[in-house]
Design a protein around this motif. Structure first.
Motif, mmCIF file in Angstrom:
data_model
loop_
_atom_site.group_PDB
_atom_site.id
_atom_site.type_symbol
_atom_site.label_atom_id
_atom_site.label_comp_id
_atom_site.label_asym_id
_atom_site.label_seq_id
_atom_site.Cartn_x
_atom_site.Cartn_y
_atom_site.Cartn_z
ATOM 1 N N ASN A 1 0.785 -1.163 -0.162
ATOM 2 C CA ASN A 1 0.032 0.017 -0.077
ATOM 3 C C ASN A 1 0.850 1.200 0.010
ATOM 4 O O ASN A 1 0.183 2.304 -0.719
ATOM 5 C CB ASN A 1 -0.934 -0.068 1.121
ATOM 6 C CG ASN A 1 -2.091 -0.960 0.915
ATOM 7 O OD1 ASN A 1 -2.383 -1.215 -0.188
ATOM 8 N ND2 ASN A 1 -2.914 -1.271 2.012
ATOM 9 N N ASP A 2 1.805 1.378 0.785
ATOM 10 C CA ASP A 2 2.698 2.598 0.759
ATOM 11 C C ASP A 2 3.513 2.723 -0.376
ATOM 12 O O ASP A 2 4.223 3.831 -0.392
ATOM 13 C CB ASP A 2 3.555 2.407 2.230
ATOM 14 C CG ASP A 2 4.551 1.462 2.054
ATOM 15 O OD1 ASP A 2 4.478 0.402 1.168
ATOM 16 O OD2 ASP A 2 5.463 1.270 2.990
ATOM 17 N N GLN A 3 3.545 1.914 -1.495
ATOM 18 C CA GLN A 3 4.372 2.260 -2.712
ATOM 19 C C GLN A 3 3.487 2.260 -3.785
ATOM 20 O O GLN A 3 3.958 2.203 -4.737
ATOM 21 C CB GLN A 3 5.394 0.937 -2.724
ATOM 22 C CG GLN A 3 6.283 0.828 -1.588
ATOM 23 C CD GLN A 3 7.220 -0.320 -1.855
ATOM 24 O OE1 GLN A 3 7.333 -1.003 -2.940
ATOM 25 N NE2 GLN A 3 8.080 -0.799 -0.896
ATOM 26 N N VAL A 4 2.145 2.208 -3.604
ATOM 27 C CA VAL A 4 1.403 2.519 -4.848
ATOM 28 C C VAL A 4 1.641 3.913 -5.548
ATOM 29 O O VAL A 4 1.586 3.690 -6.935
ATOM 30 C CB VAL A 4 -0.077 2.333 -4.324
ATOM 31 C CG1 VAL A 4 -1.081 3.014 -5.409
ATOM 32 C CG2 VAL A 4 -0.529 1.138 -3.779
ATOM 33 N N ASP A 5 1.717 4.760 -5.110
ATOM 34 C CA ASP A 5 2.003 6.189 -5.923
ATOM 35 C C ASP A 5 3.034 6.052 -6.498
ATOM 36 O O ASP A 5 3.223 6.448 -7.703
ATOM 37 C CB ASP A 5 2.057 7.452 -4.942
ATOM 38 C CG ASP A 5 0.838 7.615 -3.868
ATOM 39 O OD1 ASP A 5 -0.287 7.483 -4.538
ATOM 40 O OD2 ASP A 5 0.922 8.203 -2.877
ATOM 41 N N GLN A 6 4.164 5.310 -6.126
ATOM 42 C CA GLN A 6 5.620 5.294 -6.704
ATOM 43 C C GLN A 6 5.571 4.265 -8.112
ATOM 44 O O GLN A 6 6.114 4.384 -8.987
ATOM 45 C CB GLN A 6 6.655 4.679 -5.855
ATOM 46 C CG GLN A 6 7.107 5.875 -5.023
ATOM 47 C CD GLN A 6 6.466 5.414 -3.625
ATOM 48 O OE1 GLN A 6 5.527 4.801 -3.500
ATOM 49 N NE2 GLN A 6 6.618 6.568 -2.714
ATOM 50 N N ALA A 7 4.590 3.290 -7.872
ATOM 51 C CA ALA A 7 4.379 2.454 -8.916
ATOM 52 C C ALA A 7 3.572 2.903 -10.046
ATOM 53 O O ALA A 7 4.017 2.360 -11.292
ATOM 54 C CB ALA A 7 3.425 1.113 -8.300
ATOM 55 N N GLY A 8 2.768 3.950 -10.104
ATOM 56 C CA GLY A 8 2.282 4.551 -11.288
ATOM 57 C C GLY A 8 1.071 3.628 -11.629
ATOM 58 O O GLY A 8 0.915 2.470 -11.016
ATOM 59 N N GLY A 9 0.444 3.803 -12.705
ATOM 60 C CA GLY A 9 -0.612 3.140 -13.017
ATOM 61 C C GLY A 9 -2.104 3.157 -12.167
ATOM 62 O O GLY A 9 -2.065 4.131 -11.502
ATOM 63 N N GLN A 10 -2.999 2.291 -12.436
ATOM 64 C CA GLN A 10 -4.160 2.378 -11.936
ATOM 65 C C GLN A 10 -4.358 1.110 -10.919
ATOM 66 O O GLN A 10 -4.002 -0.070 -11.539
ATOM 67 C CB GLN A 10 -5.194 2.321 -13.043
ATOM 68 C CG GLN A 10 -6.532 2.292 -12.513
ATOM 69 C CD GLN A 10 -7.640 2.363 -13.912
ATOM 70 O OE1 GLN A 10 -7.219 2.277 -14.606
ATOM 71 N NE2 GLN A 10 -8.830 2.258 -13.305
#
Length: 97
Positions: free
Chosen positions: A51-60
């Motif tokens: 969850n804490d890395q979703v922003d860095q992953a990009g995408g939807q």
């Protein structure tokens, strides 16, 4: 007492393996739905991220697993400006969000 601790450790390891498998199962189900909607497997990626890395992953975000501690992130390959995925491609867990 050592036997009891060993059994407990074995159970915990087995459960952690099942938790990972459940994320892989959710990911596979989502992938099948996307392919059924006409996009080839080579046309997108699905990544399991904390969850804490979703922003860095990009995408939807198209799914979640492991008691909502992991997200499944969709990215279309070859088109950076369009990360849309059909509503029917997410997991049944995501329909209420």
């Amino acid at each position: 007492m050592k036997i009891h601790s060993g059994v407990l450790l074995a159970v915990l390891l087995a459960l952690s393996g099942q938790a990972l498998a459940s994320c892989e199962t959710v990911k596979a189900d989502i992938s099948k739905k996307i392919v059924a909607n006409g996009l080839p497997e080579s046309g997108f990626t699905l990544d399991i991220v904390p969850n804490d890395q979703v922003d860095q992953a990009g995408g939807q975000v198209v799914g979640h697993c492991e008691n909502d501690s992991q997200k499944i992130v969709y990215k279309k390959v070859g088109q950076d400006d369009s990360n849309t995925v059909p509503d029917s491609a997410g997991s049944s867990q995501d329909s209420s969000q």
